[in-house]
Design an enzyme around this catalytic site. Sequence first.
Site, PDB file in Angstrom:
ATOM      1  N   GLY A  50      33.156 -21.590  10.224  1.00  0.00           N
ATOM      2  CA  GLY A  50      34.396 -20.803  10.341  1.00  0.00           C
ATOM      3  C   GLY A  50      34.192 -19.314  10.475  1.00  0.00           C
ATOM      4  N   CYS A  80      35.511 -30.982  13.907  1.00  0.00           N
ATOM      5  CA  CYS A  80      35.628 -29.641  13.331  1.00  0.00           C
ATOM      6  C   CYS A  80      36.608 -28.804  14.161  1.00  0.00           C
ATOM      7  CB  CYS A  80      34.240 -29.002  13.351  1.00  0.00           C
ATOM      8  SG  CYS A  80      34.176 -27.334  12.718  1.00  0.00           S
ATOM      9  N   GLU A 159      36.184 -28.219  -1.617  1.00  0.00           N
ATOM     10  CA  GLU A 159      34.844 -28.748  -1.900  1.00  0.00           C
ATOM     11  C   GLU A 159      34.517 -28.716  -3.386  1.00  0.00           C
ATOM     12  OE1 GLU A 159      31.748 -27.701   0.823  1.00  0.00           O
ATOM     13  OE2 GLU A 159      33.031 -28.138   2.539  1.00  0.00           O
TER      14      GLU A 159
HETATM   15  N1  DGL Z   1      35.105 -27.891   9.515  1.00  0.00           N
HETATM   16  C1  DGL Z   1      35.582 -26.525   9.582  1.00  0.00           C
HETATM   17  C2  DGL Z   1      36.878 -26.499  10.398  1.00  0.00           C
HETATM   18  O1  DGL Z   1      37.571 -27.483  10.549  1.00  0.00           O
HETATM   19  C3  DGL Z   1      35.795 -25.929   8.207  1.00  0.00           C
HETATM   20  C4  DGL Z   1      34.526 -25.601   7.462  1.00  0.00           C
HETATM   21  C5  DGL Z   1      33.687 -24.559   8.148  1.00  0.00           C
HETATM   22  O2  DGL Z   1      34.052 -23.366   8.169  1.00  0.00           O
HETATM   23  O3  DGL Z   1      32.662 -24.925   8.700  1.00  0.00           O
HETATM   24  O4  DGL Z   1      37.215 -25.484  10.940  1.00  0.00           O
END
Ligand code: DGL
Length: 278
Positions: A50, A80, A159
């Site tokens: 992110g 993601c 988390e």
């Molecule tokens: N999986 C990421 C998203 O859906 C969130 C976690 C990250 O920042 O890697 O954007």
Amino acid sequence: MQGNRPSRSEAPIGVFDSGVGGLTVVREIMRQIPDERIVYFGDTARVPYGSKSKDTIIRYSRQIIRFLRQQDVKAIVVACNTASAQALDEIEKEIEIPIIGVVKPGAKVAAEVTRNGKIGVIGTEGTVGSRIYSRYIKELNPSAEVLGKACPLFVPLVEEGLLHDPVTDEIAMRYLSSLIDSGIDTLVLGCTHYPLIRSTVGKVMGDGVTLVNPAYETARELREMLVRENLQNTVKPELGSNQYQFFVSDAADKFIRFANSIIKYGILSAKIINIEEY
Ligand code: DGL
């Protein structure tokens, strides 16, 4: 059949994410298309995506796709939101098997369900900064007004297991108050982790705001795509046939613990691979 290999429709679907969050998408695929096989890769060594640059996310995504192709997947789901926002436009030009992300399915439903044309999108800095939800929503609903808000603390809160906790309520109030004031009637949960705090977000936003869950919409879109491409698996996988396989780039035990807390199918193992080799 090609030689001893199973037919394409019996091959697994490759699903990837920066870490554990993409399991919310896996959970929906398991529910909606239970006969499909899945190979999941969570990039637990390099999470979070992110806050990383577009170039880095494209490089990571290319490596993961090379790994998934080696597992002979028939289609790929970019679970993601950040990778869908930053890399999908680029990587979809490079492969010949079907690939879908989570952004388009979520944007499509948001554009359809809004009544007053004011839509909020919450996600990581990368997803919100890319303004990609806005682009797709406006393609379908040009008069829509799209307001983005990055909510970076939601990922660590989820988390840490603080799904129903006063700390999460407080952070949600702070992040979401400007969206409440703007009068949106639809809010896209534009990050893999957010469906897990859906009730908190719903409570803060109030009954008048429809929450859109891209994980759910992506599994629906995947099912339709498999039918369209004649790729749906019609052979029920036998018990113990490794229907679901999990790979990570680090910390497999932590991954398994989190996975078992959100998916009822017991995830017995996750294999660590060195993704930098791909
Ligand atoms: N999986 C990421 C998203 O859906 C969130 C976690 C990250 O920042 O890697 O954007």
